[in-house]
Design an enzyme around this catalytic site. Structure first.
Site, short mmCIF file in Angstrom:
data_model
loop_
_atom_site.label_atom_id
_atom_site.label_comp_id
_atom_site.label_asym_id
_atom_site.label_seq_id
_atom_site.Cartn_x
_atom_site.Cartn_y
_atom_site.Cartn_z
N ASP A 338 0.85 -1.18 0.00
CA ASP A 338 0.00 0.00 0.00
C ASP A 338 0.89 1.23 0.00
O ASP A 338 2.03 1.19 0.47
CB ASP A 338 -0.88 -0.03 1.25
N ASP A 635 -3.27 -0.92 5.49
CA ASP A 635 -3.72 -0.40 6.78
C ASP A 635 -5.21 -0.16 6.84
O ASP A 635 -5.75 0.06 7.92
CB ASP A 635 -2.99 0.90 7.12
N ASP A 639 -7.89 -3.01 2.40
CA ASP A 639 -6.76 -3.92 2.24
C ASP A 639 -7.03 -5.30 2.83
O ASP A 639 -6.28 -6.25 2.56
CB ASP A 639 -5.52 -3.34 2.92
#
Length: 914
Positions: A338, A635, A639
């Protein structure tokens, strides 16, 4: 539970496409009223559609978890042998087997009883209480009682309780980072949108679980429970967890070993009967041989090695929630990271101030300490003086773990922080001499404030969209004074900075006339002097670029996967060295690609932007289909599905949501990509330790299997008593193989490429070494036994000599197994003190068993002389000849083929020279 669908015969609009409809049509499709539902209608709908809750996965019962510990072929063989041995009342043999079974089952049960809390964490994101219109009046109700057609009221600080179609907004902004990964809150509006608008761009929808950061709104519930975006993610998270590569490898190895050992034991038992041996004694021999050949201590070795890896990772800010994750991280071939909060600081920061008199690029070393030009100072002051950020409470910290100075809207905080840190304004000055203020208005795309300067002048400061302010300006500020406004350089600079993926705002000002009246609200500004542009972004974390380079040298690919804008993602990727500079893959483009083409595009670009949770999940599965071991970081709630489906999920502990942490295998306490690279090294150290112990176990098991089989076929007296095999397996080898798990790093872990996916627990070279060592040890054992019998030793004495040689062979083999490649003679003998101590301790235990008469009589030993001990010591040391020659040949081959495990160069898909 399903979303209310449009009535039959009406326009075919799917339940997930409410953004296409106007407010009037949305109310009509749901048979709803702007004043809310009646209590009776709400009761009917909740009975029909169910409560606004997420389903929870059914927990696995403890008995089922315990039963799973006995499904392994190796354990199955041990269970059968224990039962038969106990029935025959051979209690010493049965006790040794029972001890092995209990240890294995206890460890496995403990590992699997980790609570699965992902769904409960998702459920907690639904607001417990919300404000809803029922019977024409406002009520506070549990969010679980919402139904499609309810009208909900939203205010700053509230969590959105369901998926809502917005009906009215007043400066409404929503933080959707948990779904999209974008730092900036989304400004909401009420107009209909095109049918193909992506979820991240549906500004007329408020999604369940997101947070209102500013403004107010009135909205219609269009989806509840499982039909919300959050509910769809919940269904993905509840899918089956991916087995780790280590679990796959060990299960495959167990099946093969189980088949070989079972076949060999049956064959030896049958051969003994044919040759006229005592059936009871032959059965005990076959059982003991099976127990000695099965690496039943391998689960213990795995647990010890991975537990040590957990401890080492904890010192590097990585908390491991699942033991197999330690090794999996070391086997990783691709990291799907990410962007926000992992590669970047998750903190919007002013990076560049452009003015007509010159620019200040804060990305350049030393720029923050350089004197400010007059135009840069004026631009910074304007951004700080028309600003709603406030001082943070004492003890607050940023997402990056630094002390927090200001709080509020991300843009306001960034501009105020830049002005204060660069000395353009003080925090006290910013709070004083306020005359009038108009907050940011989405319709005007600007905010404005009137301040009284120290010289008594009243100044109007304005900040907003560069295009908007350019149309309101008549002059352009320069270091040598103000000039007639020329929009060309302003627009060129704005386009250049926006192309770099930065958020750009402009500032302007006008000195009010002495007699000019200040009205509230302030009127639309005119006659402004354009001061400059401030370009902001969420900057990369320190050390991440170097960590990405380390990954590439180690043959590990890095792919950025984000819901952010492609231009922003591409800019950050370029600065970090991710990808090749090819355009990012977008969620919209992914819809046109099959998996093979998607894998090619990911390798070409290294960046996937504007992706949904479903897109992230597809990326993970596509890469896994390419035989990649995929680690995913994240986070947000968006995700969670990818974290769960990945070979290993890595969540952010500081800024991450509870959902992401519960779906992950590893949690980073510092939210730093650099920590992942440190953890990769520790994972490789862990796997190397497991590999070394496996080699030792299989080599010793193979040697005993071959020696007993050949001795039986040659119709010689019994080579080992069953109790002797069990004693060696449990008391001596059982200590030494576990000690191999404590072997420290060899130092070149990050200079090796990841092992090939189909390689197995042992490499081809180690399998060859296992066979060579096993044959050499078997021959040495047989020659020793035959020589002793030929020179007049009775069978008990001959067996004692033979078992002693076997113990010595194991002693030298376990020391040589400390390194796959390095010679034992070049290693620090005290590098693994636990192994050295356990190996010497095993020899002491064995000596005690032969010297202490009660133990010797029980185990079938006789005391040996000093000369006999020395001879056995020397024969055992001969195993070093075979192993050291094999290591020498391997080193020569690796020197000629370049870096990489077993001499392989880095994998061509991702590795780069360096």
């Amino acid at each position: 539970m399903v979303t209310v669908q449009p009535p039959a015969g009406s326009d075919p609009v799917a339940g997930s496409r409410w953004h296409v409809l106007s407010r009037k049509d949305t109310l009509g499709r749901l048979d709803a009223n702007p004043r809310g539902l009646s209590s009776e209608e709400a009761a009917r709908r909740i009975a029909r559609y169910g409560r606004n809750e997420l389903a929870e996965a059914e927990a696995t019962s403890p008995l089922r978890v315990l039963a799973r510990q006995f499904v392994s072929p190796l354990i199955g063989i041990l269970v059968v042998t224990f039962v038969i041995t106990a029935v025959q009342r051979h209690w010493v043999d049965a006790g040794a087997i029972a001890l092995v079974l209990l240890l294995n089952a206890g460890i496995g049960f403990w590992q699997e009883r980790k609570a699965e809390r992902s769904v409960r964490a998702l459920k907690r994101l639904s607001a417990p209480i919300c404000r809803v219109l029922r019977d024409g009046a406002e009520h506070e109700l549990p969010a679980a009682e919402l139904v499609p057609g309810d009208v909900v009221l939203l205010e700053s600080g509230e969590r959105v309780p369901a998926d809502l179609r917005l009906l009215e907004v007043n400066g409404l902004q929503v933080d959707e980072s948990m779904l999209t990964g974008e730092v900036l809150p989304v400004t909401k509006q009420v107009n209909r949108l095109p049918a193909d608008t992506l979820s991240a761009e549906r500004t007329n929808i408020a999604f369940s679980g997101t947070l209102v950061t500013a403004g107010r709104g009135r909205a219609l519930v269009v989806a509840t429970g499982a039909d919300t975006e959050l509910g769809m993610i919940n269904e993905l998270v509840q899918g089956p967890a991916t087995r780790s590569p280590l679990e796959i490898l060990t299960h495959s190895l167990e099946r093969r070993i189980g088949a070989v050992v079972a076949t060999a034991a049956v064959a030896i038992f049958a051969a003994g009967l044919v040759l006229g041996q005592d059936p009871s004694e032959m059965f005990r021999t076959a059982v003991a041989l099976a127990v000695a050949s099965i690496p039943e201590s391998l689960p213990i070795v795995l647990t010890v090695a991975m537990s040590l890896g957990v401890a080492r990772m904890a010192r590097h800010h990585a908390v491991v929630r699942s033991l197999p994750a330690v090794e999996t991280l070391g086997s990783t071939t691709v990291i799907g990271s990410d962007k926000t909060g992992t590669l970047t600081r998750n903190e919007l920061t002013v990076q560049l101030i452009w003015t007509a008199g010159g620019s200040l690029d804060l990305r350049e070393p030393g720029a923050a300490e350089a004197p400010l030009t007059s135009t840069v100072r004026r631009a910074l002051r304007a951004g700080a003086l028309t600003n709603e950020a406030t001082r943070a409470p004492a003890g607050a910290f940023t997402a990056a773990g630094e002390p927090l100075d200001f709080t509020g809207d991300a843009v306001d905080v960034a501009m105020l922080r830049a002005a204060v840190r660069l000395g353009a304004v003080t925090a006290d000055e910013r709070d004083a001499r306020w005359v009038a203020h108009t907050p940011y208005e989405p319709e005007l795309r600007l905010s404005q404030t009137v301040r009284t300067e120290p010289d008594g002048r009243r100044v109007l400061y304005v900040k907003g969209s560069p295009d908007v302010l350019a149309d309101l300006c008549t002059h352009l500020a320069g270091d040598d004074g103000d000039h007639p406004f020329d929009p060309a350089p302003v627009r060129a600079a704005n386009e250049r900075l926006a192309a770099e993926g930065m958020r750009v705002l402009a500032t302007a000002m006008r000195v009010l006339d002495a007699d000019e009246e200040v009205t509230r609200p302030l009127p639309a500004p005119t006659g402004l002097t354009f001061l400059g542009l401030q370009a902001m972004e969420d900057p990369p974390r320190p050390g991440v670029a170097e960590a990405v380079a380390d990954c590439k040298r180690a043959g590990i690919g890095v792919v950025m996967i984000t819901g952010d804008h492609p231009a922003t993602a591409a800019s950050i990727a370029a600065r970090l060295g991710i990808g090749t500079g090819a355009p990012p893959v977008t969620g919209r483009e992914m819809e046109t690609l099959d998996d093979a083409l998607l894998a090619v595009r990911l390798r070409e670009s290294g960046v996937a932007a504007r992706v949904t949770p479903q897109d992230k999940l597809r990326i993970v599965r596509t890469l896994q289909g390419e035989r990649e071991i995929v680690a995913v970081t994240g986070d947000g709630v968006n995700d969670a599905p990818a974290l769960r489906a990945a070979s290993i999920g890595i969540a952010m502990g500081r800024s991450g949501t509870a959902v992401a942490r519960e779906a992950a295998d590893i949690v980073l306490t510092d939210d730093n990509f650099v920590t992942i690279v440190d953890a990769v090294k520790q994972g490789r150290v862990t796997f190397n330790a497991i590999r070394k112990a496996t080699f030792f176990l299989l080599a010793t098991g193979l040697s005993s299997l071959l020696a007993v089989a050949v001795n039986l076929i040659a119709e010689q007296p019994l080579l080992f008593l069953p109790v002797q095999l069990l004693f060696i397996n449990v008391v001596t080898n059982g200590v030494q193989d576990i000690a191999l798990a404590f072997e420290p790093p060899e130092g070149d872990e990050l200079r090796r490429s990841p092992r090939a996916v189909g390689e197995g627990l042992l490499s081809r070279v180690l399998w060859l070494r296992t066979v060579l060592a096993g044959i050499w040890m078997a021959v040495t054992i047989l020659v020793t036994f035959r020589w002793a019998l030929d020179h007049g030793y009775d069978e008990t004495h001959a067996r004692t000599l033979t078992v002693t040689v076997f113990v010595m062979l194991n002693f030298w083999l376990v020391l040589s197994a400390r390194a796959e490649n390095r010679s034992l003679f070049t290693m620090n003998p005290f590098g693994n003190r636990f192994l050295l101590g356990s190996a010497l301790g095993a020899l002491a235990l064995y000596w005690g068993a032969t010297a202490w008469r009660p133990a010797a009589e029980l185990l079938g030993f006789v005391p040996l002389s000093g000369t006999e001990w020395a001879a056995c010591w020397g024969l055992g040391a001969l195993i070093l000849v075979i192993v050291e020659i094999d290591k020498f040949v391997r080193r020569r081959r690796q020197a000629g083929s370049g870096p990489g495990i077993d001499g392989r160069p880095g994998r061509g898909k991702w590795a780069v020279p360096g």
